[in-house]
Design an enzyme around this catalytic site. Structure first.
Site, PDB file in Angstrom:
ATOM      1  N   LYS A  13       0.838  -1.213   0.000  1.00 33.67           N
ATOM      2  CA  LYS A  13       0.000   0.000   0.000  1.00 33.67           C
ATOM      3  C   LYS A  13       0.871   1.260   0.000  1.00 33.67           C
ATOM      4  O   LYS A  13       0.687   2.153  -0.803  1.00 33.67           O
ATOM      5  CB  LYS A  13      -0.931   0.026   1.233  1.00 33.67           C
ATOM      6  CG  LYS A  13      -1.813  -1.211   1.363  1.00 33.67           C
ATOM      7  CD  LYS A  13      -2.727  -1.133   2.578  1.00 33.67           C
ATOM      8  CE  LYS A  13      -2.010  -1.177   3.919  1.00 33.67           C
ATOM      9  NZ  LYS A  13      -1.348  -2.457   4.225  1.00 33.67           N
ATOM     10  N   ARG A  88     -10.194   0.519   8.106  1.00 34.46           N
ATOM     11  CA  ARG A  88      -9.796  -0.825   8.508  1.00 34.46           C
ATOM     12  C   ARG A  88     -10.898  -1.566   9.246  1.00 34.46           C
ATOM     13  O   ARG A  88     -10.694  -2.724   9.614  1.00 34.46           O
ATOM     14  CB  ARG A  88      -8.609  -0.727   9.476  1.00 34.46           C
ATOM     15  CG  ARG A  88      -7.260  -0.881   8.831  1.00 34.46           C
ATOM     16  CD  ARG A  88      -6.258  -0.573   9.917  1.00 34.46           C
ATOM     17  NE  ARG A  88      -5.056  -1.333   9.794  1.00 34.46           N
ATOM     18  CZ  ARG A  88      -3.941  -0.877   9.220  1.00 34.46           C
ATOM     19  NH1 ARG A  88      -3.910   0.306   8.683  1.00 34.46           N
ATOM     20  NH2 ARG A  88      -2.869  -1.620   9.194  1.00 34.46           N
ATOM     21  N   ARG A 127      11.964  -4.989   5.351  1.00 36.66           N
ATOM     22  CA  ARG A 127      11.684  -3.586   5.004  1.00 36.66           C
ATOM     23  C   ARG A 127      12.503  -2.608   5.840  1.00 36.66           C
ATOM     24  O   ARG A 127      12.731  -2.809   7.017  1.00 36.66           O
ATOM     25  CB  ARG A 127      10.193  -3.323   5.247  1.00 36.66           C
ATOM     26  CG  ARG A 127       9.838  -1.845   5.207  1.00 36.66           C
ATOM     27  CD  ARG A 127       8.361  -1.624   5.203  1.00 36.66           C
ATOM     28  NE  ARG A 127       7.690  -2.143   6.371  1.00 36.66           N
ATOM     29  CZ  ARG A 127       6.382  -2.143   6.525  1.00 36.66           C
ATOM     30  NH1 ARG A 127       5.601  -1.702   5.567  1.00 36.66           N
ATOM     31  NH2 ARG A 127       5.844  -2.602   7.620  1.00 36.66           N
ATOM     32  N   ARG A 161      10.743  -0.280  11.466  1.00 38.90           N
ATOM     33  CA  ARG A 161       9.594  -0.077  12.352  1.00 38.90           C
ATOM     34  C   ARG A 161       9.614  -1.067  13.507  1.00 38.90           C
ATOM     35  O   ARG A 161       9.933  -2.237  13.322  1.00 38.90           O
ATOM     36  CB  ARG A 161       8.287  -0.259  11.556  1.00 38.90           C
ATOM     37  CG  ARG A 161       7.901   1.001  10.819  1.00 38.90           C
ATOM     38  CD  ARG A 161       6.779   0.821   9.835  1.00 38.90           C
ATOM     39  NE  ARG A 161       5.633   0.036  10.288  1.00 38.90           N
ATOM     40  CZ  ARG A 161       4.565  -0.182   9.526  1.00 38.90           C
ATOM     41  NH1 ARG A 161       4.492   0.347   8.307  1.00 38.90           N
ATOM     42  NH2 ARG A 161       3.568  -0.904   9.971  1.00 38.90           N
ATOM     43  N   ARG A 172      -0.946  -8.616  13.225  1.00 38.82           N
ATOM     44  CA  ARG A 172      -1.503  -7.609  12.313  1.00 38.82           C
ATOM     45  C   ARG A 172      -2.283  -8.291  11.189  1.00 38.82           C
ATOM     46  O   ARG A 172      -3.340  -7.804  10.771  1.00 38.82           O
ATOM     47  CB  ARG A 172      -0.366  -6.746  11.740  1.00 38.82           C
ATOM     48  CG  ARG A 172       0.174  -5.751  12.765  1.00 38.82           C
ATOM     49  CD  ARG A 172       1.580  -5.275  12.473  1.00 38.82           C
ATOM     50  NE  ARG A 172       1.769  -4.659  11.174  1.00 38.82           N
ATOM     51  CZ  ARG A 172       2.952  -4.492  10.592  1.00 38.82           C
ATOM     52  NH1 ARG A 172       4.065  -4.874  11.199  1.00 38.82           N
ATOM     53  NH2 ARG A 172       3.039  -3.925   9.425  1.00 38.82           N
TER      54      ARG A 172
HETATM   55  P1  AP5 Z   1       4.839  -1.587   1.946  1.00 38.14           P
HETATM   56  O1  AP5 Z   1       4.469  -0.796   0.720  1.00 38.14           O
HETATM   57  O2  AP5 Z   1       5.569  -0.888   3.027  1.00 38.14           O
HETATM   58  O3  AP5 Z   1       3.536  -2.351   2.487  1.00 38.14           O
HETATM   59  P2  AP5 Z   1       2.235  -1.795   3.242  1.00 38.14           P
HETATM   60  O4  AP5 Z   1       1.055  -2.453   2.596  1.00 38.14           O
HETATM   61  O5  AP5 Z   1       2.259  -0.308   3.285  1.00 38.14           O
HETATM   62  O6  AP5 Z   1       2.464  -2.481   4.646  1.00 38.14           O
HETATM   63  P3  AP5 Z   1       2.364  -1.892   6.122  1.00 38.14           P
HETATM   64  O7  AP5 Z   1       3.154  -2.816   6.999  1.00 38.14           O
HETATM   65  O8  AP5 Z   1       2.705  -0.436   6.139  1.00 38.14           O
HETATM   66  O9  AP5 Z   1       0.845  -2.092   6.377  1.00 38.14           O
HETATM   67  P4  AP5 Z   1       0.133  -2.076   7.710  1.00 38.14           P
HETATM   68  O10 AP5 Z   1      -1.253  -2.006   7.224  1.00 38.14           O
HETATM   69  O11 AP5 Z   1       0.444  -3.204   8.618  1.00 38.14           O
HETATM   70  O12 AP5 Z   1       0.769  -0.807   8.470  1.00 38.14           O
HETATM   71  P5  AP5 Z   1       0.211   0.642   8.769  1.00 38.14           P
HETATM   72  O13 AP5 Z   1       1.361   1.564   8.803  1.00 38.14           O
HETATM   73  O14 AP5 Z   1      -0.939   0.971   7.899  1.00 38.14           O
HETATM   74  O15 AP5 Z   1       5.678  -2.872   1.440  1.00 38.14           O
HETATM   75  C1  AP5 Z   1       6.293  -3.743   2.378  1.00 38.14           C
HETATM   76  C2  AP5 Z   1       7.705  -4.127   1.908  1.00 38.14           C
HETATM   77  O16 AP5 Z   1       7.596  -4.925   0.741  1.00 38.14           O
HETATM   78  C3  AP5 Z   1       8.562  -2.916   1.521  1.00 38.14           C
HETATM   79  O17 AP5 Z   1       9.881  -3.163   1.936  1.00 38.14           O
HETATM   80  C4  AP5 Z   1       8.463  -2.856  -0.008  1.00 38.14           C
HETATM   81  O18 AP5 Z   1       9.672  -2.355  -0.586  1.00 38.14           O
HETATM   82  C5  AP5 Z   1       8.238  -4.320  -0.380  1.00 38.14           C
HETATM   83  N1  AP5 Z   1       7.320  -4.469  -1.510  1.00 38.14           N
HETATM   84  C6  AP5 Z   1       6.203  -3.734  -1.779  1.00 38.14           C
HETATM   85  N2  AP5 Z   1       5.592  -4.195  -2.898  1.00 38.14           N
HETATM   86  C7  AP5 Z   1       6.315  -5.256  -3.325  1.00 38.14           C
HETATM   87  C8  AP5 Z   1       6.193  -6.174  -4.437  1.00 38.14           C
HETATM   88  N3  AP5 Z   1       5.199  -6.060  -5.307  1.00 38.14           N
HETATM   89  N4  AP5 Z   1       7.131  -7.154  -4.551  1.00 38.14           N
HETATM   90  C9  AP5 Z   1       8.149  -7.268  -3.653  1.00 38.14           C
HETATM   91  N5  AP5 Z   1       8.331  -6.423  -2.592  1.00 38.14           N
HETATM   92  C10 AP5 Z   1       7.423  -5.439  -2.424  1.00 38.14           C
HETATM   93  O19 AP5 Z   1      -0.346   0.460  10.258  1.00 38.14           O
HETATM   94  C11 AP5 Z   1       0.522   0.207  11.344  1.00 38.14           C
HETATM   95  C12 AP5 Z   1      -0.269   0.115  12.642  1.00 38.14           C
HETATM   96  O20 AP5 Z   1      -0.930   1.383  12.903  1.00 38.14           O
HETATM   97  C13 AP5 Z   1      -1.411  -0.904  12.646  1.00 38.14           C
HETATM   98  O21 AP5 Z   1      -0.959  -2.195  12.983  1.00 38.14           O
HETATM   99  C14 AP5 Z   1      -2.365  -0.298  13.683  1.00 38.14           C
HETATM  100  O22 AP5 Z   1      -1.900  -0.555  14.999  1.00 38.14           O
HETATM  101  C15 AP5 Z   1      -2.239   1.186  13.436  1.00 38.14           C
HETATM  102  N6  AP5 Z   1      -3.219   1.681  12.442  1.00 38.14           N
HETATM  103  C16 AP5 Z   1      -2.929   2.233  11.227  1.00 38.14           C
HETATM  104  N7  AP5 Z   1      -4.063   2.587  10.578  1.00 38.14           N
HETATM  105  C17 AP5 Z   1      -5.082   2.236  11.403  1.00 38.14           C
HETATM  106  C18 AP5 Z   1      -6.510   2.305  11.266  1.00 38.14           C
HETATM  107  N8  AP5 Z   1      -7.083   2.825  10.152  1.00 38.14           N
HETATM  108  N9  AP5 Z   1      -7.263   1.849  12.293  1.00 38.14           N
HETATM  109  C19 AP5 Z   1      -6.693   1.345  13.421  1.00 38.14           C
HETATM  110  N10 AP5 Z   1      -5.345   1.232  13.595  1.00 38.14           N
HETATM  111  C20 AP5 Z   1      -4.564   1.672  12.596  1.00 38.14           C
HETATM  112 MG    MG Z   2       2.404   1.093   4.855  1.00 38.88          MG
END
Ligand code: AP5
Ligand code: MG
Length: 216
Positions: A13, A88, A127, A161, A172
């Protein structure tokens, strides 16, 4: 155009949202990034969210929807937003509809990044990001062009992270299956969902997203 990028942790994402920002001038609204900034700044929201995030749980709907509402009031968001990691839960999905309607806007599409969960652990554990500008990298899939130097800003400092360890990632993912995947039918009923293969190369995923956005 307002679109949601939906997918489990590590689906890509953030990677795809930052490309859309660079190439299309859209605004990325990542609740994860907003919460991490709040934790770093030690605001009351950050202090409340930190333990939940470190454990891989979900922060309260009220907190994240308030964060999104504030950012939607920024005139920059009027040109089109990419919602990354929000909504979410079902209450968040309903809150987003309301927040957009209050501002005379609407949701134009939901792109689901379809991925194989087992491969995601490798993606997340490998990552890292630039400590100065936040550009995302991966030990295997997206290394900096010059070793140890950020492609975007030239910084030599990188960070990881605290929730990017295998145990927290599994929690997660379970949260995603239990609370986030069930909101898809809410959007499917409105014909808004397009599916993209998130297991393809980063560039191919981007092309597939572009094809959806351009309606081809
Ligand atoms: P990356 O693009 O970083 O993946 P992502 O989908 O953004 O993954 P996240 O870990 O950020 O998602 P998340 O939903 O757990 O975290 P968030 O910050 O939203 O890609 C990952 C890696 O793979 C990178 O190294 C990239 O280079 C590589 N990659 C990407 N695409 C690739 C491909 N096609 N092939 C190979 N490699 C690839 O949330 C974190 C925390 O915040 C949550 O756990 C929760 O506690 C809280 N939170 C956030 N939003 C909310 C909400 N709306 N409600 C409640 N709690 C929330
Ligand atoms: Mg992300």
């Amino acid at each position: 155009m307002n679109i949601i990028l939906l997918g489990p942790p590590g689906a890509g994402k953030g990677t795809q949202a930052s490309r859309l920002v660079a190439e299309r001038g859209m605004v990325q609204l990542s609740t994860g990034d907003m919460l991490r900034a709040a934790v770093k700044a030690r605001t009351s929201v950050g202090l409340e969210a930190k333990a939940v995030m470190d454990a891989g749980g979900l922060v309260s709907d009220a907190i994240v929807s308030a964060l999104i509402g504030e950012r939607l009031d920024d005139p920059a968001a009027l040109g089109g937003a990419i919602f990354d990691g929000y909504p979410r839960t079902q209450p968040q999905a309903e809150a987003l509809d309301l927040l957009l309607a209050e501002r005379g806007q609407q949701l134009d599409g939901v792109i689901e990044l379809c991925v194989d969960e087992d491969a995601l652990v490798e993606r997340i554990v490998g990552r890292f990001t630039c400590a100065a500008c936040g550009e995302g990298y991966h030990e295997t899939f997206k290394r900096p062009r010059v070793e140890g130097t950020c492609d975007v800003c030239g910084s030599h400092e990188f960070k990881r992270r605290p929730d990017d360890n295998e145990e927290t990632v599994r929690t997660r993912m379970a949260e995603y299956r239990a609370k986030t995947a069930p909101i898809l039918p809410y959007y499917e009923a409105r014909g808004l969902v397009a599916r993209v293969d998130g297991m393809a190369d980063i560039g191919d995923v981007g092309e597939a997203i572009d094809a959806v956005l351009d309606g081809s």
